[in-house]
Motif scaffolding. Structure first.
Motif, PDB file in Angstrom:
ATOM      1  N   GLY A 229      51.180  40.843 -23.379  1.00  0.00           N
ATOM      2  CA  GLY A 229      51.178  39.915 -24.500  1.00  0.00           C
ATOM      3  C   GLY A 229      51.603  40.584 -25.794  1.00  0.00           C
ATOM      4  N   GLU A 230      52.420  39.883 -26.554  1.00  0.00           N
ATOM      5  CA  GLU A 230      52.993  40.456 -27.774  1.00  0.00           C
ATOM      6  C   GLU A 230      52.408  39.882 -29.054  1.00  0.00           C
ATOM      7  N   ALA A 231      51.911  38.639 -29.027  1.00  0.00           N
ATOM      8  CA  ALA A 231      51.563  37.961 -30.283  1.00  0.00           C
ATOM      9  C   ALA A 231      50.284  37.155 -30.142  1.00  0.00           C
ATOM     10  N   VAL A 232      49.505  37.142 -31.224  1.00  0.00           N
ATOM     11  CA  VAL A 232      48.257  36.386 -31.296  1.00  0.00           C
ATOM     12  C   VAL A 232      48.305  35.472 -32.509  1.00  0.00           C
ATOM     13  N   SER A 233      47.848  34.237 -32.313  1.00  0.00           N
ATOM     14  CA  SER A 233      47.749  33.242 -33.380  1.00  0.00           C
ATOM     15  C   SER A 233      46.272  32.957 -33.639  1.00  0.00           C
ATOM     16  N   PHE A 234      45.939  32.675 -34.897  1.00  0.00           N
ATOM     17  CA  PHE A 234      44.576  32.311 -35.267  1.00  0.00           C
ATOM     18  C   PHE A 234      44.508  30.805 -35.514  1.00  0.00           C
ATOM     19  N   GLY A 235      43.493  30.150 -34.955  1.00  0.00           N
ATOM     20  CA  GLY A 235      43.340  28.718 -35.158  1.00  0.00           C
ATOM     21  C   GLY A 235      41.886  28.324 -35.290  1.00  0.00           C
ATOM     22  N   SER A 236      41.557  27.635 -36.372  1.00  0.00           N
ATOM     23  CA  SER A 236      40.177  27.183 -36.557  1.00  0.00           C
ATOM     24  C   SER A 236      39.852  25.963 -35.713  1.00  0.00           C
ATOM     25  N   ASP A 237      40.894  25.217 -35.306  1.00  0.00           N
ATOM     26  CA  ASP A 237      40.674  23.945 -34.604  1.00  0.00           C
ATOM     27  C   ASP A 237      39.793  23.030 -35.449  1.00  0.00           C
ATOM     28  N   ALA A 238      39.960  23.114 -36.773  1.00  0.00           N
ATOM     29  CA  ALA A 238      39.110  22.367 -37.693  1.00  0.00           C
ATOM     30  C   ALA A 238      39.324  20.868 -37.554  1.00  0.00           C
ATOM     31  N   HIS A 239      38.215  20.141 -37.507  1.00  0.00           N
ATOM     32  CA  HIS A 239      38.229  18.684 -37.575  1.00  0.00           C
ATOM     33  C   HIS A 239      37.489  18.196 -38.820  1.00  0.00           C
ATOM     34  N   GLN A 240      37.103  19.140 -39.655  1.00  0.00           N
ATOM     35  CA  GLN A 240      36.505  18.880 -40.964  1.00  0.00           C
ATOM     36  C   GLN A 240      37.065  19.919 -41.934  1.00  0.00           C
ATOM     37  N   PRO A 241      37.264  19.571 -43.209  1.00  0.00           N
ATOM     38  CA  PRO A 241      37.854  20.530 -44.150  1.00  0.00           C
ATOM     39  C   PRO A 241      37.082  21.838 -44.239  1.00  0.00           C
ATOM     40  N   GLY A 242      35.755  21.769 -44.180  1.00  0.00           N
ATOM     41  CA  GLY A 242      34.951  22.972 -44.307  1.00  0.00           C
ATOM     42  C   GLY A 242      35.143  23.970 -43.191  1.00  0.00           C
ATOM     43  N   ALA A 243      35.756  23.538 -42.098  1.00  0.00           N
ATOM     44  CA  ALA A 243      35.957  24.436 -40.962  1.00  0.00           C
ATOM     45  C   ALA A 243      37.295  25.169 -41.013  1.00  0.00           C
ATOM     46  N   VAL A 244      38.166  24.829 -41.943  1.00  0.00           N
ATOM     47  CA  VAL A 244      39.454  25.510 -42.059  1.00  0.00           C
ATOM     48  C   VAL A 244      39.199  26.996 -42.305  1.00  0.00           C
ATOM     49  N   GLY A 245      39.824  27.846 -41.516  1.00  0.00           N
ATOM     50  CA  GLY A 245      39.661  29.289 -41.669  1.00  0.00           C
ATOM     51  C   GLY A 245      38.305  29.827 -41.272  1.00  0.00           C
ATOM     52  N   GLN A 246      37.495  29.012 -40.581  1.00  0.00           N
ATOM     53  CA  GLN A 246      36.137  29.448 -40.239  1.00  0.00           C
ATOM     54  C   GLN A 246      36.153  30.673 -39.325  1.00  0.00           C
ATOM     55  N   ARG A 247      35.277  31.624 -39.609  1.00  0.00           N
ATOM     56  CA  ARG A 247      35.048  32.818 -38.780  1.00  0.00           C
ATOM     57  C   ARG A 247      36.306  33.691 -38.625  1.00  0.00           C
ATOM     58  N   PHE A 248      37.249  33.548 -39.548  1.00  0.00           N
ATOM     59  CA  PHE A 248      38.469  34.334 -39.420  1.00  0.00           C
ATOM     60  C   PHE A 248      38.208  35.828 -39.621  1.00  0.00           C
ATOM     61  N   ASP A 249      37.238  36.186 -40.460  1.00  0.00           N
ATOM     62  CA  ASP A 249      36.941  37.608 -40.636  1.00  0.00           C
ATOM     63  C   ASP A 249      36.513  38.230 -39.316  1.00  0.00           C
ATOM     64  N   LEU A 250      35.658  37.533 -38.576  1.00  0.00           N
ATOM     65  CA  LEU A 250      35.215  38.029 -37.281  1.00  0.00           C
ATOM     66  C   LEU A 250      36.368  38.022 -36.279  1.00  0.00           C
ATOM     67  N   ALA A 251      37.176  36.966 -36.296  1.00  0.00           N
ATOM     68  CA  ALA A 251      38.316  36.883 -35.378  1.00  0.00           C
ATOM     69  C   ALA A 251      39.308  38.017 -35.625  1.00  0.00           C
ATOM     70  N   VAL A 252      39.527  38.363 -36.887  1.00  0.00           N
ATOM     71  CA  VAL A 252      40.397  39.490 -37.207  1.00  0.00           C
ATOM     72  C   VAL A 252      39.838  40.778 -36.609  1.00  0.00           C
ATOM     73  N   ASP A 253      38.538  40.974 -36.710  1.00  0.00           N
ATOM     74  CA  ASP A 253      37.921  42.169 -36.116  1.00  0.00           C
ATOM     75  C   ASP A 253      38.164  42.215 -34.611  1.00  0.00           C
ATOM     76  N   VAL A 254      38.015  41.064 -33.945  1.00  0.00           N
ATOM     77  CA  VAL A 254      38.228  40.986 -32.491  1.00  0.00           C
ATOM     78  C   VAL A 254      39.676  41.334 -32.148  1.00  0.00           C
ATOM     79  N   VAL A 255      40.605  40.737 -32.870  1.00  0.00           N
ATOM     80  CA  VAL A 255      42.027  40.927 -32.579  1.00  0.00           C
ATOM     81  C   VAL A 255      42.453  42.370 -32.862  1.00  0.00           C
ATOM     82  N   GLU A 256      41.955  42.943 -33.947  1.00  0.00           N
ATOM     83  CA  GLU A 256      42.285  44.339 -34.255  1.00  0.00           C
ATOM     84  C   GLU A 256      41.695  45.284 -33.215  1.00  0.00           C
ATOM     85  N   ALA A 257      40.483  44.992 -32.753  1.00  0.00           N
ATOM     86  CA  ALA A 257      39.860  45.835 -31.732  1.00  0.00           C
ATOM     87  C   ALA A 257      40.640  45.802 -30.420  1.00  0.00           C
TER      88      ALA A 257
END
Length: 272
Positions: A229-257
């Motif tokens: 695999g060459e590429a990773v995309s981040f998606g909140s799958d938000a269905h409410q505005p408050g969920a946009v970008g949710q948990r991205f800090d943690l997701a970045v840690d996972v992807v970098e690891a």
């Protein structure tokens, strides 16, 4: 660097309240410091044509469906408005194509009339007899067999549909796991995950890390990398505005690891 949110829903999706507007989602994205947002509304079908594979397979119905088509005219009018209102944010058009391998002709017809920037491929349903059922309904009969069948169907979807750029929420059934998602043992399905990731890597497409689902482990994302695999995309799958970008800090840690880093610019997928 915060990545784009490549998977956001608004009131133009059939499962999202009309009060969820693009403007409110954009306000949240700006507040979160995101460089871009993609409005990927649900493109699902309850009626399909003779040229769709679903017809060839003898499927005639989607059980207990509330699915509605996208109002493309309304969608594009609102998208134009927010692009003018939020010049500091890159705003992509998009769809989340459900079971695109079963509805290739119908998906193509929609995209001919309303081409978009981002296309996600998703598997939400499996067949049982001559009907499609949401995978959550099928888990309670036999979760292990359903999960293995689900991942096998994703391999088929990747191999037989080239319309999508990103494979969304490969862990979708885990959201509905009997007894709670904490009971799901990811390692039990490593072989099936790796088959999905080999197929996806062979096409050069991106794997989504979905932050509405129970977050993928670094091991799972690493399996994707190990399978090419060459590429990773981040998606909140938000269905409410408050969920946009949710948990991205943690997701970045996972992807970098797992060995992925920011891409060529701040709008790109993250890459190995």
């Amino acid at each position: 660097m915060r990545p784009p949110d490549n998977h956001v829903h608004t009131g133009w999706s059939w499962d999202t309240p009309a009060s969820v507007t693009m403007a409110r989602a954009c306000e949240r994205a700006v507040a979160q410091g995101l460089p871009a947002i993609a409005f990927t509304e649900h493109l699902d079908f309850t009626v399909w044509g003779p040229d769709d594979r679903a017809t060839t397979l003898g499927l005639v119905d989607r059980h207990a469906s509330r699915h509605e088509p996208i109002d493309s005219e309304g969608y594009w009018a609102e998208l134009t408005e927010v692009r003018e209102r939020f010049p500091e944010l890159r705003i992509w058009s998009g769809v989340e194509a459900g079971e695109p391998h079963l509805f290739a002709s119908s998906v193509a017809a929609h995209l001919r009339d309303a081409p978009v920037d981002r296309i996600l491929g998703s598997l939400h349903s499996l067949s049982d007899g001559d009907r499609l059922y949401g995978v959550g309904q099928l888990l309670y009969t036999d979760p292990d067999a359903t999960m293995r069948r689900y991942l096998g169907e994703i391999v088929d979807m990747v191999e037989s549909s080239d319309v999508f750029q990103v494979l969304a929420h490969v862990d979708f059934p885990r959201r509905y796991w009997p007894g709670g998602s904490h009971r799901f043992v990811e390692k039990d399905y490593e072989e099936e995950y790796r088959a999905v990731f080999r197929a996806l890597a062979g096409t050069g497409r991106a794997l989504e890390v979905n932050t509405s689902s129970p977050l993928a482990s670094a091991d799972q994302v690493r399996w994707f990398r190990e399978e090419g695999g060459e590429a990773v995309s981040f998606g909140s799958d938000a269905h409410q505005p408050g969920a946009v970008g949710q948990r991205f800090d943690l997701a970045v840690d996972v992807v970098e690891a797992a060995g992925f880093r920011p891409g060529r610019d701040r709008f790109d997928f993250w890459r190995r």
